[in-house]
Scaffold this active site. Structure first.
Site, PDB file in Angstrom:
ATOM      1  N   GLU A   1      -8.452   1.191  -8.004  1.00 21.09           N
ATOM      2  CA  GLU A   1      -9.549   1.535  -7.114  1.00 21.09           C
ATOM      3  C   GLU A   1      -9.360   2.946  -6.574  1.00 21.09           C
ATOM      4  O   GLU A   1      -8.250   3.318  -6.186  1.00 21.09           O
ATOM      5  CB  GLU A   1      -9.619   0.548  -5.939  1.00 21.09           C
ATOM      6  CG  GLU A   1      -9.907  -0.876  -6.371  1.00 21.09           C
ATOM      7  CD  GLU A   1     -10.223  -1.801  -5.202  1.00 21.09           C
ATOM      8  OE1 GLU A   1     -10.968  -2.764  -5.419  1.00 21.09           O
ATOM      9  OE2 GLU A   1      -9.726  -1.551  -4.084  1.00 21.09           O
TER      10      GLU A   1
ATOM     11  N   ASN B   1      -5.498  -3.324  -8.016  1.00 20.45           N
ATOM     12  CA  ASN B   1      -5.588  -4.774  -7.926  1.00 20.45           C
ATOM     13  C   ASN B   1      -5.052  -5.373  -9.219  1.00 20.45           C
ATOM     14  O   ASN B   1      -5.547  -5.094 -10.303  1.00 20.45           O
ATOM     15  CB  ASN B   1      -7.026  -5.211  -7.693  1.00 20.45           C
ATOM     16  CG  ASN B   1      -7.484  -4.848  -6.294  1.00 20.45           C
ATOM     17  OD1 ASN B   1      -6.708  -4.938  -5.337  1.00 20.45           O
ATOM     18  ND2 ASN B   1      -8.714  -4.416  -6.165  1.00 20.45           N
TER      19      ASN B   1
ATOM     20  N   LYS C   1       0.813  -1.229   0.000  1.00 16.22           N
ATOM     21  CA  LYS C   1       0.000   0.000   0.000  1.00 16.22           C
ATOM     22  C   LYS C   1       0.842   1.273   0.000  1.00 16.22           C
ATOM     23  O   LYS C   1       0.495   2.258  -0.653  1.00 16.22           O
ATOM     24  CB  LYS C   1      -0.947  -0.002   1.198  1.00 16.22           C
ATOM     25  CG  LYS C   1      -2.159  -0.872   0.982  1.00 16.22           C
ATOM     26  CD  LYS C   1      -3.221  -0.625   2.022  1.00 16.22           C
ATOM     27  CE  LYS C   1      -4.525  -1.301   1.642  1.00 16.22           C
ATOM     28  NZ  LYS C   1      -4.381  -2.759   1.477  1.00 16.22           N
TER      29      LYS C   1
ATOM     30  N   GLU D   1      -6.067   1.776  -4.237  1.00 15.47           N
ATOM     31  CA  GLU D   1      -5.072   0.740  -4.503  1.00 15.47           C
ATOM     32  C   GLU D   1      -5.296   0.203  -5.906  1.00 15.47           C
ATOM     33  O   GLU D   1      -6.323   0.468  -6.525  1.00 15.47           O
ATOM     34  CB  GLU D   1      -5.161  -0.405  -3.482  1.00 15.47           C
ATOM     35  CG  GLU D   1      -6.474  -1.164  -3.505  1.00 15.47           C
ATOM     36  CD  GLU D   1      -6.496  -2.295  -2.477  1.00 15.47           C
ATOM     37  OE1 GLU D   1      -5.655  -2.314  -1.566  1.00 15.47           O
ATOM     38  OE2 GLU D   1      -7.350  -3.169  -2.604  1.00 15.47           O
TER      39      GLU D   1
ATOM     40  N   GLU E   1      -4.171   8.159   6.879  1.00 21.73           N
ATOM     41  CA  GLU E   1      -4.647   9.061   5.832  1.00 21.73           C
ATOM     42  C   GLU E   1      -5.987   9.667   6.211  1.00 21.73           C
ATOM     43  O   GLU E   1      -6.650   9.200   7.141  1.00 21.73           O
ATOM     44  CB  GLU E   1      -4.761   8.327   4.494  1.00 21.73           C
ATOM     45  CG  GLU E   1      -5.834   7.269   4.481  1.00 21.73           C
ATOM     46  CD  GLU E   1      -5.840   6.423   3.214  1.00 21.73           C
ATOM     47  OE1 GLU E   1      -4.834   6.396   2.489  1.00 21.73           O
ATOM     48  OE2 GLU E   1      -6.868   5.794   2.963  1.00 21.73           O
TER      49      GLU E   1
ATOM     50  N   PHE F   1     -25.450 -11.955   9.687  1.00 18.96           N
ATOM     51  CA  PHE F   1     -24.633 -12.423   8.562  1.00 18.96           C
ATOM     52  C   PHE F   1     -23.777 -13.635   8.946  1.00 18.96           C
ATOM     53  O   PHE F   1     -22.645 -13.792   8.501  1.00 18.96           O
ATOM     54  CB  PHE F   1     -23.774 -11.286   7.987  1.00 18.96           C
ATOM     55  CG  PHE F   1     -24.600 -10.157   7.445  1.00 18.96           C
ATOM     56  CD1 PHE F   1     -25.031 -10.172   6.132  1.00 18.96           C
ATOM     57  CD2 PHE F   1     -24.989  -9.109   8.253  1.00 18.96           C
ATOM     58  CE1 PHE F   1     -25.827  -9.154   5.640  1.00 18.96           C
ATOM     59  CE2 PHE F   1     -25.790  -8.083   7.765  1.00 18.96           C
ATOM     60  CZ  PHE F   1     -26.197  -8.100   6.457  1.00 18.96           C
TER      61      PHE F   1
END
Lengths: 493, 169
Positions: free
Chosen positions: A278, A293, A119, A291, A203, A351
């Site tokens: 992204e 991918n 990252k 980022e 950030e 979930f």
């Protein structure tokens, strides 16, 4: 003239293995599946021309067995490997191990995978390539007081995230200095435990962000194109649930700017193959790099539906050395496509992951409907793998038409034997804010109450109870039992 | 005597069925409804009085799974007589609070355990949790081994029933 491989091994399982094999078949390429024994009767093994069993300490471990996959290529004569997504798809060492064995990795060069996989390194490269990045620490934060100082400079709230993280692991939000200290310790220790790398990145945190990503395609001859954007703001715990293309929040000008930005980054890192940049889109229209991918995305079908481009086929041609056969001006986005991820989970019960034997499976078909799935009737859904069992997508001339078609398709998705989230997905699509395009990454949390299940009304309940009674062998068994009362049922023809 | 049918976590309905050819009378909570269930398309069609609904059904013992009205439903059928013989939930058997995988087994048959002792460790959603004894006792049986997967409600460890809990007959 480069030639496509004659046989490709698919180093994955489930719906994505099936999807890759579909394109292999269309291109006249033989397919090899690899599988753990839990998947021996799965759809991917059935659809493949050949299948090789892999072994591992765990079922997931089998799909991470690099020597086993290299050996399977040798045994079957596969000259290339498609990694799908997840598992080894972003593992540069895997790509290098294949190269050493003379096998083509259908994906980007290992150097690009490495630089985009970190990252901090990827953010530095993005900034150097002119991609807007969120205000934040330029480097790994070494200690807690440094993190607090940087956070104060950027302005709260801030987001702490692990340098080597993913899927929401090692991410924490802090609203003030005290929270910042606690968040740093937790993010860092979680990252050290999960990834063996405790470096943390600070950030600015955006309150109502949209997740918008750009699909890029790059060939080995210097051509880099983008296929427009996907919006994937409907997420739960940083996992995407519903994705669409185009984004309801983007106009042609922003699309061109984001696309050019993504292409610039891909060029800067010497990218080849399909990749996704992204970004976070703020309410004011500004966007920031999140980022890159370096693989096929789960949600690639929505881009394929609106552009008509088979991204997997392009990956295979690019890996074979072919130049892209079209230019940026040939890429057109037609209509609207939305995809919903079908998970084996109980959306009405926090979930909770669900397992069970799929006793009955019926998927919808019809105009504009695309289903990518990897299940067969009678299959056991286990807790061993990712709970995503299918992707149901719909394409329409307008966003409203795509929503209507996807809702109908989800209502006709029958998966009996385990619990799935199809009804929950339909409720999300039916929400007025979704219809209005008011999507942001907090959507599911903010609307949790409105998305709760509605109990069956009395008429529906009566129908269901009657159906259960008429289907159950209980009532027949009782009549057949050799008891005095049961024998009185002789009036029954 | 009718059976009890329950939709999800709702209230139980007393339901009986009397068949006459392809037609049936379904008695729900004392009211009669004329109905039928016939194969149609790739599933079934239910008729109940003047209503007709397409649906799909899987019967797994006394659990009936139905896909209808655009979603799936689970119904359970209970024989009130069997239930009165069987007794209710007990502290003898530790059951799974959620589906998952067995990570560690801490006890074996014959072990003495105290209330709160860890019987086994399970993993679900990448989180580990401990299954503990609900009372003092002796382990009768461990139903699962390491790496076994299980569903919610599955029996994990049984303790030897307490003397006073054993019926005289």
């Amino acid at each position: 003239m480069s030639e496509l491989p004659e046989k490709v091994l698919v180093a994955n399982r489930g719906e994505i293995a099936v999807r890759v094999m579909r394109t292999l078949r269309a291109l006249g390429i033989a397919s090899v599946a690899v599988y753990h024994r839990e998947d021996a009767d799965g759809r991917a093994v059935r659809e493949a021309d050949e299948a090789v069993e892999l072994f591992g300490d765990t079922p997931v471990g089998a799909y991470l067995d690099v020597p086993g996959i290299v050996a399977a290529c040798g045994a079957t004569g596969a000259s290339a490997v498609h990694p799908g997504f997840g598992f080894l798809s972003e593992n540069a060492s895997f790509a290098e191990a294949l190269a050493e064995a003379g096998i083509t990795f259908i994906g980007p060069p290992p150097s690009a995978m490495r630089s985009m996989g970190d990252k901090i390194e990827s953010k530095r490269l993005a900034a150097a390539a002119g991609v807007p990045t969120l205000p934040g620490s330029p480097d790994a934060v070494s200690d807690v007081e440094e993190a607090v100082a940087i956070a104060a400079e950027i302005g709260f709230p801030v987001l702490m995230k692990a340098s080597a993280g993913g899927g929401g692991k090692g991410m924490r939000i802090a609203n003030d200095a005290a929270e910042c200290r606690e968040a740093f310790e937790r993010a860092s220790s979680e990252a050290a435990a999960s990834f063996g790398d405790g470096r943390v990145f600070v950030e600015r945190f955006i309150g109502r962000p949209r997740h918008v990503e750009v699909q890029v395609l790059a060939d080995g001859h210097g051509t880099v194109l983008h296929l427009g954007e996907r919006e994937c703001s409907i997420q739960r715990r940083y996992q995407k649930v519903i994705e669409e293309s185009p984004s309801p929040a983007i106009d042609a000008e922003t699309r061109a700017a984001m696309g050019a930005t993504a292409v610039a980054l891909a060029q800067a890192v010497g990218y080849v193959s399909a990749g996704t940049v992204e970004m976070i889109l703020d309410e004011d229209g500004s966007f920031y790099f999140l980022e890159m991918n370096t693989r096929l995305q789960v949600e690639h079908p929505v881009t394929e539906l609106v552009t008509g481009i088979d991204i997997v086929a392009e990956q295979i041609r690019i890996a074979a050395g072919e130049p892209l056969s079209f230019g940026q001006d040939d890429v057109r986005m037609d209509g609207w496509a939305i995809e919903a991820r079908v998970y084996a989970e109980d959306a009405d019960n926090d979930f909770m992951p669900a397992i069970g034997r799929l006793g009955l499976v019926r998927f919808p078909a019809g105009e504009g409907i695309r289903v990518d799935h990897g299940v067969v009737e009678g299959q056991q859904v286990s807790a061993s793998f990712d709970p995503m069992i299918a992707k149901v997508a719909a394409h329409g001339a307008t966003r409203a038409e795509a929503i209507a078609r996807l809702r109908d398709a989800l209502r006709r998705t029958v998966l009996l034997g385990t619990v799935t989230n199809t009804a929950y997905l339909e409720r999300v699509l039916a929400h007025p804010d979704f219809a209005a395009g008011e999507t942001h990454t907090n959507f599911l949390a903010v609307h949790a109450e409105a998305l709760a299940p509605v109990p069956a009304d009395a008429d529906v309940e009566r129908c269901l109870v009657a159906a259960a009674a008429l289907a159950s062998p209980r009532y027949d068994q009782r009549l057949a039992a050799p008891e005095p009362l049961a024998s009185m049922g002789s009036w029954r023809p | 005597m009718p059976f009890e049918i329950t939709l999800g976590d709702g209230d139980a309905h007393a339901v009986d069925v009397a068949r006459r050819g392809g037609r049936a009378t379904v008695t729900i909570d004392g009211r009669d409804y004329h109905g039928s269930l016939r194969p149609a398309g790739d599933g079934y069609e239910l008729t109940l009085e003047d209503r007709a609904e397409p649906l799909w059904i899987v019967v797994q013992g006394d659990e009936v799974l139905v896909h209808a009205f655009g979603r799936s439903w689970s119904l359970s059928i209970v024989d009130p007589i069997e239930r009165s013989r069987g007794g209710g939930p007990s502290e003898d058997v530790a059951t799974a609070p959620m589906p998952g995988t067995v990570v560690r087994v801490e006890v074996a048959a014959g072990d003495e355990v105290a209330k709160g002792d860890v019987l086994l460790v399970i993993e679900s959603m990448k989180m580990q949790s401990e299954i503990t004894a609900l009372r003092d006792g002796t382990v009768e049986q461990v139903f699962l081994a390491v790496d076994d997967t299980f569903d919610r409600g599955a029996a994990l460890v049984a303790l030897v029933p307490e003397p006073e809990a054993v019926e005289a007959d």
